[in-house]
Motif scaffolding. Structure first.
Motif, PDB file in Angstrom:
ATOM      1  N   ILE A   1       5.464  17.700  -0.323  1.00  0.00           N
ATOM      2  CA  ILE A   1       4.501  16.701  -0.760  1.00  0.00           C
ATOM      3  C   ILE A   1       5.036  15.326  -0.411  1.00  0.00           C
TER       4      ILE A   1
ATOM      5  N   THR B   1      -0.119  13.054   1.120  1.00  0.00           N
ATOM      6  CA  THR B   1      -0.941  12.309   0.172  1.00  0.00           C
ATOM      7  C   THR B   1      -1.322  10.920   0.674  1.00  0.00           C
TER       8      THR B   1
ATOM      9  N   GLY C   1       0.410  11.760  -5.479  1.00  0.00           N
ATOM     10  CA  GLY C   1       1.624  12.566  -5.416  1.00  0.00           C
ATOM     11  C   GLY C   1       2.148  13.005  -6.771  1.00  0.00           C
TER      12      GLY C   1
ATOM     13  N   ALA D   1       5.440  11.298  -3.101  1.00  0.00           N
ATOM     14  CA  ALA D   1       5.290  12.037  -4.354  1.00  0.00           C
ATOM     15  C   ALA D   1       5.274  11.159  -5.593  1.00  0.00           C
TER      16      ALA D   1
ATOM     17  N   ALA E   1       9.723  17.059  -2.228  1.00  0.00           N
ATOM     18  CA  ALA E   1       8.888  15.880  -2.407  1.00  0.00           C
ATOM     19  C   ALA E   1       9.601  14.646  -1.877  1.00  0.00           C
TER      20      ALA E   1
ATOM     21  N   CYS F   1      10.119  10.576  -1.704  1.00  0.00           N
ATOM     22  CA  CYS F   1       9.894   9.374  -2.507  1.00  0.00           C
ATOM     23  C   CYS F   1      11.055   8.427  -2.287  1.00  0.00           C
TER      24      CYS F   1
END
Length: 300
Positions: free
Chosen positions: A159, A221, A167, A162, A183, A185
């Motif tokens: 993802i 996303t 997210g 995130a 994820a 980030c």
């Protein structure tokens, strides 16, 4: 201020960004057939709101100027139009507004894009949910094919972004599907993303130690050509993987499902900041800046 007027924020043409927003007093809208009038308790801003101002959907949206932006609201129904028999005045609800109108004291919503809000779910948490939550839910279930009851095969899911509005919901929902979640980030949000359920938070741009099966899923996303090019530049090989663009369709049953997950304590909203309607420009600017952690709220 007369009782039939309300405070609102609107813009009158494409472009202009924050400077294009104006504080006005306008008539309280009347609910038409199949609509309910909601006293807004909280609203949230999504990137699509200011992208519409920039003209991404012209000439279709806004349908007319001046336009009160925003689609996500939580509040209390004060009046229902003809044909509305599933809601009544006094009901607490969360809704998606098809024609905007969230940045105001009152808004009208169609009965089919409105769901009841149980007392366990705050107006702030509910207002943050609709567009971002639905986007996360539909990307994971419809595009990635995940079963959120955990009954599907074990797969690996990546993802992106995130810690953003979509997210933060996507990570939590993916964990309900009992999959391995990697994820991306920024450094300041690593622990937050881990607390939401990510098995492997990682920095964007770092080599990803992904043990993807051929059925591995990548849920982007922040879709768009630029995103795809940056992914390619990082030399992450997506051969045999599925890169899933984000999309959102407003379905009442899906929104109700997400609200019930919140009620049960299985899903939460991450709130970046809350701004009064009188300072809606601050919220607008923060969304345009693109570094919010979770959702940005506006409260009348």
């Amino acid at each position: 201020m007369a009782m039939n007027l309300m405070r609102a924020v609107q813009y009158s043409k494409y472009g202009g960004g924050v400077a294009g927003l104006k504080h006005v007093e306008v008539p309280v809208p009347s609910p038409k057939k199949d609509e309910a009038l909601i006293k807004v308790e909280a609203a949230s801003i999504n990137p699509i709101d200011w992208k519409i101002q920039n003209g991404i959907a012209r000439p279709f949206l806004p349908r007319k100027f001046p336009h009160i932006p925003g689609t996500d609201v939580a509040g209390e129904i004060v009046q229902v139009g003809a044909g509305v028999n599933n809601f009544k005045a006094g009901d607490k609800v969360v809704a998606v507004l098809g024609n905007g109108g969230a940045l105001a004291e009152f808004a009208v919503a169609h009965k089919d894009s409105t769901v009841l809000r149980p007392p366990e779910v705050s107006s702030a948490d509910a207002a943050a949910l609709p567009i971002a939550g639905l986007a996360a839910h539909q990307s994971l279930t419809k595009l990635a094919g995940l079963k959120l009851d955990g009954s599907g095969p074990p797969v690996n899911v990546l993802i992106t972004a995130a810690s953003g509005g979509v997210g933060t919901y996507a990570v939590q929902l993916a964990k309900l599907a009992n999959v391995h979640v990697t994820a991306t980030c920024g450094a300041r949000n690593m622990e937050l993303v881990r607390s939401l359920g990510a098995d492997e938070p990682t920095f964007p741009g770092l080599p990803l130690r992904l043990t993807f099966t051929p059925k591995g899923k990548v849920v982007d996303t922040t879709p768009g050509f630029g995103t795809l090019m940056s992914v390619a530049a990082k030399k992450i090989t997506f051969a045999k993987k599925q890169l899933l663009p984000l999309f959102t369709a407003v379905k009442q049953e899906n929104l109700d499902y997400l609200v019930k997950l919140m009620q049960a304590g299985k899903l939460k909203s991450v709130i970046d900041s809350t701004h009064p309607l009188s300072k809606a420009e601050e919220a607008w600017a923060k969304s345009i800046d693109g570094h919010a952690t979770g959702k940005i709220l506006v409260e009348p």
